[in-house]
Write an enzyme that holds these catalytic residues in place. Structure first.
Site, PDB file in Angstrom:
ATOM      1  N   GLU A  69      16.355 -13.378 110.754  1.00 28.49           N
ATOM      2  CA  GLU A  69      15.183 -13.643 109.914  1.00 28.49           C
ATOM      3  C   GLU A  69      14.036 -12.687 110.188  1.00 28.49           C
ATOM      4  OE1 GLU A  69      13.998 -17.682 110.921  1.00 28.49           O
ATOM      5  OE2 GLU A  69      14.991 -17.448 112.840  1.00 28.49           O
TER       6      GLU A  69
ATOM      7  N   ARG B  77      20.267 -25.430 115.059  1.00 33.23           N
ATOM      8  CA  ARG B  77      19.314 -24.400 115.475  1.00 33.23           C
ATOM      9  C   ARG B  77      18.461 -24.928 116.626  1.00 33.23           C
ATOM     10  NH1 ARG B  77      14.779 -22.593 111.355  1.00 33.23           N
ATOM     11  NH2 ARG B  77      13.978 -24.666 111.838  1.00 33.23           N
TER      12      ARG B  77
ATOM     13  N   LYS C 240      18.614 -17.244  64.525  1.00 35.07           N
ATOM     14  CA  LYS C 240      18.738 -17.851  63.205  1.00 35.07           C
ATOM     15  C   LYS C 240      19.362 -16.869  62.217  1.00 35.07           C
ATOM     16  CE  LYS C 240      15.252 -20.577  62.307  1.00 35.07           C
ATOM     17  NZ  LYS C 240      13.811 -20.753  62.052  1.00 35.07           N
TER      18      LYS C 240
ATOM     19  N   HIS D 266      10.823 -33.284  67.856  1.00 39.26           N
ATOM     20  CA  HIS D 266      10.401 -32.262  68.812  1.00 39.26           C
ATOM     21  C   HIS D 266      10.493 -32.784  70.251  1.00 39.26           C
ATOM     22  CE1 HIS D 266       7.355 -29.968  71.154  1.00 39.26           C
ATOM     23  NE2 HIS D 266       7.874 -28.945  70.496  1.00 39.26           N
TER      24      HIS D 266
ATOM     25  N   GLY E 296       6.533 -22.712  69.202  1.00 41.83           N
ATOM     26  CA  GLY E 296       5.314 -21.964  69.484  1.00 41.83           C
ATOM     27  C   GLY E 296       5.181 -20.783  68.560  1.00 41.83           C
TER      28      GLY E 296
ATOM     29  N   ARG F 291      17.908 -28.618 111.702  1.00 40.75           N
ATOM     30  CA  ARG F 291      16.683 -28.251 112.429  1.00 40.75           C
ATOM     31  C   ARG F 291      16.420 -29.309 113.476  1.00 40.75           C
ATOM     32  NH1 ARG F 291      15.652 -28.687 107.228  1.00 40.75           N
ATOM     33  NH2 ARG F 291      15.370 -26.832 105.939  1.00 40.75           N
TER      34      ARG F 291
ATOM     35  N   ARG G   6      23.159 -23.428  65.320  1.00 39.21           N
ATOM     36  CA  ARG G   6      22.949 -22.802  66.630  1.00 39.21           C
ATOM     37  C   ARG G   6      23.617 -23.685  67.663  1.00 39.21           C
ATOM     38  NH1 ARG G   6      16.512 -24.128  66.798  1.00 39.21           N
ATOM     39  NH2 ARG G   6      16.761 -26.266  66.146  1.00 39.21           N
TER      40      ARG G   6
ATOM     41  N   MET H 145       5.450 -18.991  64.700  1.00 38.80           N
ATOM     42  CA  MET H 145       4.964 -19.444  63.415  1.00 38.80           C
ATOM     43  C   MET H 145       5.974 -20.384  62.766  1.00 38.80           C
ATOM     44  SD  MET H 145       4.187 -17.708  59.821  1.00 38.80           S
ATOM     45  CE  MET H 145       5.753 -18.300  59.216  1.00 38.80           C
TER      46      MET H 145
ATOM     47  N   ARG I 176      11.025 -17.650  57.378  1.00 40.00           N
ATOM     48  CA  ARG I 176      11.311 -18.341  58.636  1.00 40.00           C
ATOM     49  C   ARG I 176      11.328 -17.377  59.799  1.00 40.00           C
ATOM     50  NH1 ARG I 176      17.082 -20.905  57.283  1.00 40.00           N
ATOM     51  NH2 ARG I 176      16.440 -22.419  58.867  1.00 40.00           N
TER      52      ARG I 176
ATOM     53  N   GLY J 249      18.106 -16.454 107.658  1.00 43.29           N
ATOM     54  CA  GLY J 249      17.021 -17.371 107.353  1.00 43.29           C
ATOM     55  C   GLY J 249      16.136 -16.644 106.364  1.00 43.29           C
ATOM     56  N   THR J 250      16.472 -16.768 105.096  1.00 43.07           N
ATOM     57  CA  THR J 250      15.813 -15.902 104.109  1.00 43.07           C
ATOM     58  C   THR J 250      14.370 -16.305 103.823  1.00 43.07           C
ATOM     59  OG1 THR J 250      16.925 -17.210 102.425  1.00 43.07           O
ATOM     60  CG2 THR J 250      17.891 -15.083 102.968  1.00 43.07           C
ATOM     61  N   ASN J 251      13.969 -17.512 104.234  1.00 44.72           N
ATOM     62  CA  ASN J 251      12.551 -17.861 104.040  1.00 44.72           C
ATOM     63  C   ASN J 251      11.681 -16.972 104.924  1.00 44.72           C
ATOM     64  OD1 ASN J 251      13.549 -19.871 102.448  1.00 44.72           O
ATOM     65  ND2 ASN J 251      13.157 -21.521 103.914  1.00 44.72           N
TER      66      ASN J 251
ATOM     67  N   SER K 276      23.339 -16.201 110.521  1.00 44.50           N
ATOM     68  CA  SER K 276      22.932 -16.985 109.365  1.00 44.50           C
ATOM     69  C   SER K 276      21.566 -16.458 108.946  1.00 44.50           C
ATOM     70  CB  SER K 276      22.861 -18.463 109.721  1.00 44.50           C
ATOM     71  OG  SER K 276      22.358 -19.174 108.615  1.00 44.50           O
TER      72      SER K 276
ATOM     73  N   TYR L 282      29.317 -18.167 103.492  1.00 45.04           N
ATOM     74  CA  TYR L 282      28.818 -19.430 102.944  1.00 45.04           C
ATOM     75  C   TYR L 282      27.327 -19.359 102.650  1.00 45.04           C
ATOM     76  CZ  TYR L 282      26.824 -20.412 107.561  1.00 45.04           C
ATOM     77  OH  TYR L 282      26.095 -20.345 108.706  1.00 45.04           O
TER      78      TYR L 282
ATOM     79  N   CYS M 297      20.846 -19.678 105.108  1.00 40.90           N
ATOM     80  CA  CYS M 297      20.381 -21.069 105.159  1.00 40.90           C
ATOM     81  C   CYS M 297      18.951 -21.221 104.683  1.00 40.90           C
ATOM     82  CB  CYS M 297      20.538 -21.625 106.570  1.00 40.90           C
ATOM     83  SG  CYS M 297      19.606 -20.720 107.798  1.00 40.90           S
TER      84      CYS M 297
HETATM   85  P1  ADP Z   1      12.691 -24.093  62.740  1.00 34.85           P
HETATM   86  O1  ADP Z   1      12.971 -22.849  63.468  1.00 34.85           O
HETATM   87  O2  ADP Z   1      11.428 -24.762  63.170  1.00 34.85           O
HETATM   88  O3  ADP Z   1      13.867 -25.010  62.691  1.00 34.85           O
HETATM   89  P2  ADP Z   1      13.340 -23.356  60.057  1.00 34.85           P
HETATM   90  O4  ADP Z   1      13.090 -21.984  59.615  1.00 34.85           O
HETATM   91  O5  ADP Z   1      14.728 -23.679  60.408  1.00 34.85           O
HETATM   92  O6  ADP Z   1      12.358 -23.673  61.248  1.00 34.85           O
HETATM   93  O7  ADP Z   1      12.853 -24.260  58.878  1.00 34.85           O
HETATM   94  C1  ADP Z   1      12.039 -25.372  58.881  1.00 34.85           C
HETATM   95  C2  ADP Z   1      12.586 -26.361  57.877  1.00 34.85           C
HETATM   96  O8  ADP Z   1      12.665 -25.780  56.589  1.00 34.85           O
HETATM   97  C3  ADP Z   1      13.991 -26.788  58.213  1.00 34.85           C
HETATM   98  O9  ADP Z   1      14.118 -28.155  57.971  1.00 34.85           O
HETATM   99  C4  ADP Z   1      14.839 -25.999  57.287  1.00 34.85           C
HETATM  100  O10 ADP Z   1      16.029 -26.631  57.025  1.00 34.85           O
HETATM  101  C5  ADP Z   1      13.965 -25.883  56.058  1.00 34.85           C
HETATM  102  N1  ADP Z   1      14.275 -24.690  55.283  1.00 34.85           N
HETATM  103  C6  ADP Z   1      14.274 -23.424  55.729  1.00 34.85           C
HETATM  104  N2  ADP Z   1      14.685 -22.572  54.772  1.00 34.85           N
HETATM  105  C7  ADP Z   1      14.963 -23.315  53.697  1.00 34.85           C
HETATM  106  C8  ADP Z   1      15.454 -23.017  52.384  1.00 34.85           C
HETATM  107  N3  ADP Z   1      15.763 -21.762  52.051  1.00 34.85           N
HETATM  108  N4  ADP Z   1      15.621 -24.014  51.534  1.00 34.85           N
HETATM  109  C9  ADP Z   1      15.323 -25.285  51.886  1.00 34.85           C
HETATM  110  N5  ADP Z   1      14.872 -25.653  53.090  1.00 34.85           N
HETATM  111  C10 ADP Z   1      14.684 -24.665  53.987  1.00 34.85           C
HETATM  112 MG    MG Z   2      15.445 -24.896  61.895  1.00 31.76          MG
END
Ligand code: ADP
Ligand code: MG
Ligand code: MG
Length: 891
Positions: free
Chosen positions: A755, A628, A27, A466, A106, A572, A350, A108, A97, A776-778, A774, A861, A841
């Site tokens: 093997e 075989r 990010k 999600h 997972g 086989r 991204r 924060m 963020r 037989g890596t198992n 050939s 192969y 194989c």
């Molecule tokens: P994630 O990795 O879960 O996508 P983000 O850090 O991208 O988390 O942000 C969660 C939400 O908060 C996203 O919808 C993002 O666009 C929004 N957000 C993050 N930073 C800002 C900001 N500076 N202003 C407004 N919205 C933000």
């Molecule tokens: Mg995001």
């Protein structure tokens, strides 16, 4: 001067670049890069991943200099924005963020509107032209997010507060709530925080900032994040970065909005902007499923107003940024944006996750568009992702009772029993059941269950929810936002109208059409697109390794051929002895006392084997087929039930007690290291003779019909060259006899399976007469480690978890150890016979990482199961492209 830990971005300048993902996280690196290329990004700074690692190793302390650098970076943002953190008149607010090298659910969650307190909330309202509703909405969001992720108060408590206020004030939607309503929520939130944590919500903006930064760094080690890394083989020592960024507000009334989009359709790959937005909304409102998001462009499956229609000028800007980003990154992007009072801000970009189908289309299109070349297109397809394309879909003509329709979030066909929690999904799947995980919406805690399920069905959330994003990444079928579903977690059922579907009942979901169907709908094999064939042509042009298949039946052979197999690397023959009446003939042979008795039984088997081979030779017309000789320990064929014993006794004209006695005598303590493989052929040459006869009679018969056959007879489990030589003599003798009698010549080879570690060590002696090897890596893995393939499950998981092993050596070749034996064998063998054909194989033949190794040590192969043939082809081509970059030893 201490090291640099903090990297600023803003107003067209950035300390970092898009290449610095290790240090700035994905990010942060992309925020810097977007800033550099002139895309509008709110200013901010990134604290590097090295600080996270330090923090984690020093019990929450920071390296010297970090605080000072953060203060300086903060000043920069303040001077760009013309106000400051803690200003009560016009407060500057921030988002905090997390952002690791790899996008990682997972970790924060983000905290938005950081910096607000009881006093500055009034300033914010004034600065927003007296919009109190907006200011108090921001404040309650801050307390909710900060309370949830930093102070660890469960989210449901906050939801309860809002629900209570809504009920009391008779309001339905969040957007219906007034400034006063939000004030009421805020004071209830503050009470909640005090009662749950024993402390007041922090009023000092700087305390808030450092609280949030610390929480991001700590979350690297939280169990959810650790599990996710384990599931996805992400190393634990990367750390996360923290991004602190000035807020922009999508919730400042109807002229503001927030959205997420893909620069192309992530499900089909179509080159059209694809995304969702919500006016007057902030942060994750779009993906949270609280309100139904609207499409960016008008879409056939939605009659909601699109951004293009509602804000045409902004839409045009967004289109230009879309083109700019694709040109710059040369790949499909997944973006987040916010519109504040008519201004567009980009918050994230991204590389977008996509289905396998889309991956092919995008790669091919981008070559046509001149964005990438063919080699890059080959590199772009992940071998594991290809797997997804090869999965079945529902038969078009299959009968189906459609219960409801949701969004086609991740394609494929899934059939399974309904469960309503991730934990149940994991439990049921561990019992070998196929399950469909049904949720209102999924969250990062559900990852384990999603992984275990055949498919995922949610009642809420859009194409970017999600569930949708994670499922696409996993290559798992998903139907999202199926609003007709009334899910009841307590009663463990869902309703569609009057119809009730209970936990354990079967349903089928179609991730390509969005249909949810009751019962089990019939599936069929995949259809491969034109894009797939185009790219695979490039792949075949690029690779050097040949790819064969492991197939024991004509049917498997045909499937594999369609997938591009260039021969059979392992046929086989034992399966040919187990089926139907054959097992009886086989048992008679084993339990016979004399050679004569054995020959009589083998005579019954001969025509059956011959027929099998004819079928396979026909299916593989023009391609080599490695057969075989019988390999498994004899005891696997022994009769256990009393009925079987009696039947054998009858046909052997012996007493049942005699049969039982003979069977007992054949039991081995350690059958895997016992009387099997070439050892059988040496003690009972008549078995090998019969097999050779079946092979060559079949070869001659089909050859007469104009079919091109290239049998390669493989002797299993040799440890010395003598074993090989004895059996080779038998095979050659029979082959010449048969060909003479049938008056046909076929080209054939006699080689061996390598093997046993000893065979690798004496490979030069074996190669004096063997025409091919050939691996037989198992078995080679089993014998090199001394791990039983059948029992190692008990400790392998522990071994991998505690780091004794990097991964399961039966899945991905242990290059360091077993790989050395492979390499040595190749060197010794080719030293004697430079033309020695060498292949592999074992299961490893279809494992991309292992394929790279086999390419590098110069095998001819690899051979793998039919469905993995395309994966091996792709991996072999990628190995060629990687070759110029590094050899496997450097990794
Ligand atoms: P994630 O990795 O879960 O996508 P983000 O850090 O991208 O988390 O942000 C969660 C939400 O908060 C996203 O919808 C993002 O666009 C929004 N957000 C993050 N930073 C800002 C900001 N500076 N202003 C407004 N919205 C933000
Ligand atoms: Mg995001
Ligand atoms: Mg998030």
């Amino acid at each position: 001067m201490s090291d640099k830990y903090v990297y600023s971005f803003g107003a067209g300048k950035a300390d970092g670049t898009g290449k610095m993902r290790d240090l700035l996280g994905g990010k942060g690196a992309n925020l810097a890069e977007m800033t550099r290329i002139g895309v509008p990004v709110p200013p901010g700074f990134t604290i590097g991943t090295d600080v996270c690692l330090y923090y984690s190793r020093h019990h929450g302390r920071y390296p010297g200099g970090v605080k000072r650098q953060v203060a300086a970076a903060l000043k920069k943002v303040e001077s760009i924005m013309g106000t400051s953190l803690g200003d009560t008149g016009d407060p500057l607010l921030f988002s905090v963020r997390s952002g690791a090298r790899f996008s990682m659910p997972g970790m924060m969650d983000t905290v938005l509107n950081l910096g607000l307190n009881d006093r500055s909330v009034k300033g914010l309202a004034a600065a927003a032209g007296g919009d109190e509703r907006f200011a108090w909405d921001c404040y309650r969001r801050l307390i909710q997010m900060y309370g949830g992720v930093v102070l660890e108060v469960e989210g449901e408590h906050f939801e309860e507060v809002i629900a209570k206020v809504k009920k009391k004030r008779k309001k339905k939607l969040d957007t219906d709530l007034t400034a006063d309503n939000w004030k009421e929520v805020v004071s209830a939130y503050k009470k909640l925080i005090r009662s749950r944590t024993g402390r007041a919500f922090p009023q000092d903006p700087h305390d808030q900032l450092w609280g949030a930064i610390g929480a991001v760094f700590s979350s690297w080690d939280n169990p959810r994040a650790v599990t996710y890394r384990e599931l996805n083989s992400i190393p634990h020592d990367l750390g996360t970065a923290v991004n602190v960024q000035a807020m922009v507000y999508g919730n400042m009334g109807e002229g503001s909005a927030t959205g997420v989009a893909f620069t192309r359709n992530p499900a089909t790959g179509e080159n059209l902007f694809y995304g969702e937005w919500l006016p007057n909304a902030q942060g994750e409102d779009v993906v949270a499923g609280i309100r139904t998001p609207m499409p960016i462009r008008p879409r056939a499956d939605s009659d909601l107003p699109s951004l293009k229609e509602q804000m045409p000028a902004i839409y045009d800007k967004l289109e230009r940024i879309r083109a700019r980003l694709e040109k710059h990154y040369r790949d499909m992007q997944d973006i987040e944006f916010t519109i504040q009072g008519g201004h567009l801000w980009m918050l994230q970009t991204r590389t977008g996750k996509r289905t396998a189908h889309a991956a092919f289309k995008i790669a091919i299109d981008m070559v046509k568009e001149g964005l990438i070349d063919q080699e890059e297109a080959i590199r772009r397809i992940e071998p594991a992702q290809l797997d997804q394309l090869l999965h079945p879909s529902f038969k078009e003509k299959a009968e189906r009772t459609v219960l409801a329709r949701g969004l086609p979030a991740s394609p494929g066909a899934a059939v399974g029993q309904v469960v309503f929690s991730a934990a149940d999904a994991e439990k049921w799947a561990a019992d070998g059941r196929d399950v469909i995980l049904v949720r209102l919406e999924t969250s990062p805690e559900d990852i384990g269950g999603m992984d275990a399920a055949r498919g995922i069905l949610t009642a809420r959330g859009g194409m970017t929810s999600h569930a949708a994003v994670v499922a696409r990444g996993m290559g798992k079928c998903c139907v999202a936002g199926c609003e007709a579903l009334e899910v009841d977690y307590k009663k463990k059922h869902f309703k569609v109208g009057k119809k009730v579907v209970k936990q354990g009942q079967w349903i089928s979901i179609d991730g390509t059409s969005g249909e949810v169907m009751s019962g089990k709908v019939e599936t069929s094999d995949p259809e491969l697109s034109g894009d797939y064939h185009t790219l695979m042509k490039w792949v075949d042009k690029t690779r050097r390794l040949k790819v064969r298949t492991n197939a024991d039946t004509p049917e498997d052979s045909r499937v594999a051929r369609n997938f591009g197999a260039e021969g059979i690397g392992l046929c086989r023959t034992e399966h040919m002895f187990f089926e139907g009446e054959r097992i009886n003939a086989m048992r008679e042979m084993i339990l016979a006392d004399t050679e004569e008795g054995r020959r009589a039984a083998l005579k019954k088997l001969l025509p059956m084997q011959r027929r099998d081979f004819e079928g396979i030779f026909k299916a593989m017309d023009g391609l080599p087929v490695t057969i075989r000789l019988l390999d498994p320990p004899l005891h696997e064929f022994l009769p256990h039930e009393e009925d079987a014993v009696k039947a054998i006794a009858k046909s052997l004209k012996a007493k049942p007690s005699e049969v039982r006695r003979r069977a007992k005598a054949l039991v081995e303590f350690n059958p895997m290291l016992g009387h099997r493989g070439c050892r059988l052929g040496i003690t009972y040459p008549e078995i090998s003779e019969m097999q050779a006869r079946a092979i060559f009679e079949a070869a001659c018969n089909v050859s007469k019909k104009g079919i091109k056959v290239f049998p390669e007879v493989m002797i299993p489990l040799i440890g010395t060259e003598h074993e090989f030589n004895i059996l080779q003599d038998i095979i050659v003798r029979v082959a010449e006899q048969v060909m003479k009698r049938k008056k046909v010549k076929v080209k054939y080879l006699v080689g061996t399976m390598i093997e046993i570690p000893r065979a690798c060590l004496v490979a030069d002696k074996v190669a004096e007469r063997a025409e091919f090897f050939s691996y037989g890596t198992n078995d080679l893995t089993q014998m090199t480690y001394g791990y039983s393939r059948d029992d190692s499950g008990r400790f392998l998981t522990d071994y991998i978890e505690s780091g004794v092993l990097r991964g399961d050596p039966f899945q991905s070749l242990d290059i360091e150890g077993v790989g050395q034996l492979v390499e040595l064998g190749v060197k010794l063998g080719r030293g004697i016979n430079p033309k020695l054909k060498v292949g592999v194989c074992g299961e490893h033949g279809g494992d991309p990482e292992s394929v790279t190794f086999f390419h590098n040590v110069g095998l001819d192969y690899v051979s793998c199961s039919p469905y993995r043939v395309p994966i091996a082809r792709l991996a072999a081509a990628q190995a060629v492209l990687e070759e110029s970059r590094a050899t496997w030893r450097d990794r």
